[in-house]
Design an enzyme around this catalytic site. Sequence first.
Site, PDB file in Angstrom:
ATOM      1  N   ARG A 292       0.856  -1.207   0.000  1.00  0.00           N
ATOM      2  CA  ARG A 292       0.000   0.000   0.000  1.00  0.00           C
ATOM      3  C   ARG A 292       0.886   1.250   0.000  1.00  0.00           C
ATOM      4  O   ARG A 292       0.639   2.199  -0.738  1.00  0.00           O
ATOM      5  CB  ARG A 292      -0.901   0.030   1.230  1.00  0.00           C
ATOM      6  CG  ARG A 292      -1.774  -1.180   1.403  1.00  0.00           C
ATOM      7  CD  ARG A 292      -3.068  -1.096   0.585  1.00  0.00           C
ATOM      8  NE  ARG A 292      -3.920  -2.212   0.912  1.00  0.00           N
ATOM      9  CZ  ARG A 292      -3.878  -3.411   0.313  1.00  0.00           C
ATOM     10  NH1 ARG A 292      -3.035  -3.639  -0.671  1.00  0.00           N
ATOM     11  NH2 ARG A 292      -4.701  -4.385   0.685  1.00  0.00           N
TER      12      ARG A 292
ATOM     13  N   GLU B 218     -14.450 -15.141   6.619  1.00  0.00           N
ATOM     14  CA  GLU B 218     -14.298 -14.564   5.277  1.00  0.00           C
ATOM     15  C   GLU B 218     -13.807 -15.572   4.223  1.00  0.00           C
ATOM     16  O   GLU B 218     -12.608 -15.838   4.126  1.00  0.00           O
ATOM     17  CB  GLU B 218     -13.309 -13.388   5.329  1.00  0.00           C
ATOM     18  CG  GLU B 218     -13.137 -12.705   3.975  1.00  0.00           C
ATOM     19  CD  GLU B 218     -12.097 -11.593   3.970  1.00  0.00           C
ATOM     20  OE1 GLU B 218     -11.242 -11.548   4.879  1.00  0.00           O
ATOM     21  OE2 GLU B 218     -12.134 -10.771   3.056  1.00  0.00           O
TER      22      GLU B 218
ATOM     23  N   LYS C  24     -18.113 -12.314   6.168  1.00  0.00           N
ATOM     24  CA  LYS C  24     -17.509 -11.303   5.290  1.00  0.00           C
ATOM     25  C   LYS C  24     -17.317 -11.957   3.935  1.00  0.00           C
ATOM     26  O   LYS C  24     -16.584 -12.949   3.814  1.00  0.00           O
ATOM     27  CB  LYS C  24     -16.178 -10.819   5.862  1.00  0.00           C
ATOM     28  CG  LYS C  24     -15.462  -9.832   4.947  1.00  0.00           C
ATOM     29  CD  LYS C  24     -14.396  -9.034   5.676  1.00  0.00           C
ATOM     30  CE  LYS C  24     -13.721  -8.068   4.738  1.00  0.00           C
ATOM     31  NZ  LYS C  24     -12.899  -7.084   5.437  1.00  0.00           N
TER      32      LYS C  24
ATOM     33  N   GLY D 137     -12.391  -6.025  -2.549  1.00  0.00           N
ATOM     34  CA  GLY D 137     -11.803  -6.955  -3.512  1.00  0.00           C
ATOM     35  C   GLY D 137     -10.985  -6.372  -4.650  1.00  0.00           C
ATOM     36  O   GLY D 137     -10.722  -7.068  -5.620  1.00  0.00           O
ATOM     37  N   GLY D 138     -10.640  -5.092  -4.582  1.00  0.00           N
ATOM     38  CA  GLY D 138      -9.877  -4.492  -5.687  1.00  0.00           C
ATOM     39  C   GLY D 138     -10.745  -3.682  -6.638  1.00  0.00           C
ATOM     40  O   GLY D 138     -10.273  -3.192  -7.661  1.00  0.00           O
TER      41      GLY D 138
END
Length: 339
Positions: A33, A178, A220, A263-264
């Site tokens: 990031r 998730e 999730k 998720g992008g």
Amino acid sequence: MNQNDLYKIVAQMMESGKGILAADESDGTAGKRLEMVHLPNEIEHRRAFRELLFTAPGIEEYLSGVILYDSTIRGETKGGVPFADVLAARGIIPGIKVDTGTVPLEGFDGEVVTEGLDGLADRFKEYYTLGARFAKWRAVITIDGDTLPSDECLEINAIMLARYAALAQAAGIVPMVEPEVIFAGNHSLQRAEEVTTRALQILFTKLRMYRVDFKGLILKTSMVLAGDMYKTPSTPEEVADSTLRTLRLGVPHDVGGIVFLSGGQAPKRATENLHAIAKMGKQPWPISSSFSRALEEPVLTAWQGKDGNIEKAQQALLYRTKMNSLAQQGKYNASEDKG
Ligand code: 13P
């Protein structure tokens, strides 16, 4: 375990108009990031970014929880206040990512299984004392043509999720379960729907088998959408339709709540899709978001690692959380979203 305590945490986490920030990147992923804004992956940059997020004025209006990583729940502000205490003092529930990541699933080319069960009961005890009241475990499911995922991959990941969820509940911690179906790929919307439905059906069969209390659990999950390389991107209406059909087939009605990962997807697109889902009306479960990239990317872009940009970056977080809050309530207007 006191079940009522678990239900209370679930109710607080799923409060209408609020979402959950996933700030639980491992130190390695946090580096990726930071790389986006050309910052080296140094502990002080990671710390400063988290402090900026957790102290942003006003976010408690739109966030009910924040997921932390092991090194982050042990971290603190420059002034020496533990991050978990900063959040709790604002009425935001600290959560913790407890899986230790994926390893290849031998014999199943291209598939992975998530690890992290060793010593987990003791780790939960410690995380509870550090302030965590919910915990995330992420399984990774990749779609490739008609062959992946295999049922064996879905099953072993579901068993791991069931075991972790049972241990979490025994420790008074709400499991945020998730199974992420990966967005990257050239699969169609129909294929994503088929795979996500199957993954959820297998998951809930295992959760029931291992006696996990559905009311004290949050799912999730991925929104159902065509892969990022598919010839036509799914529209918000298509995403809402497929996602809700999948959830109705895969998720028992007594599950405490459902939140979506981003998720992008581009931040604004994730918000538009959340809104389209909310517009479909009342569902058996409360539904909200738990985004990482779709919340953090605009903040990083505004920040660039400069002290002089902190206020602007915090405003970017407040803005995105507010857009998602409106979307969660079906009150969002994309044409007014400044992105
Ligand atoms: P994204 O919103 O970036 O998909 O991350 C959410 C998450 O917690 C993935 O495990």
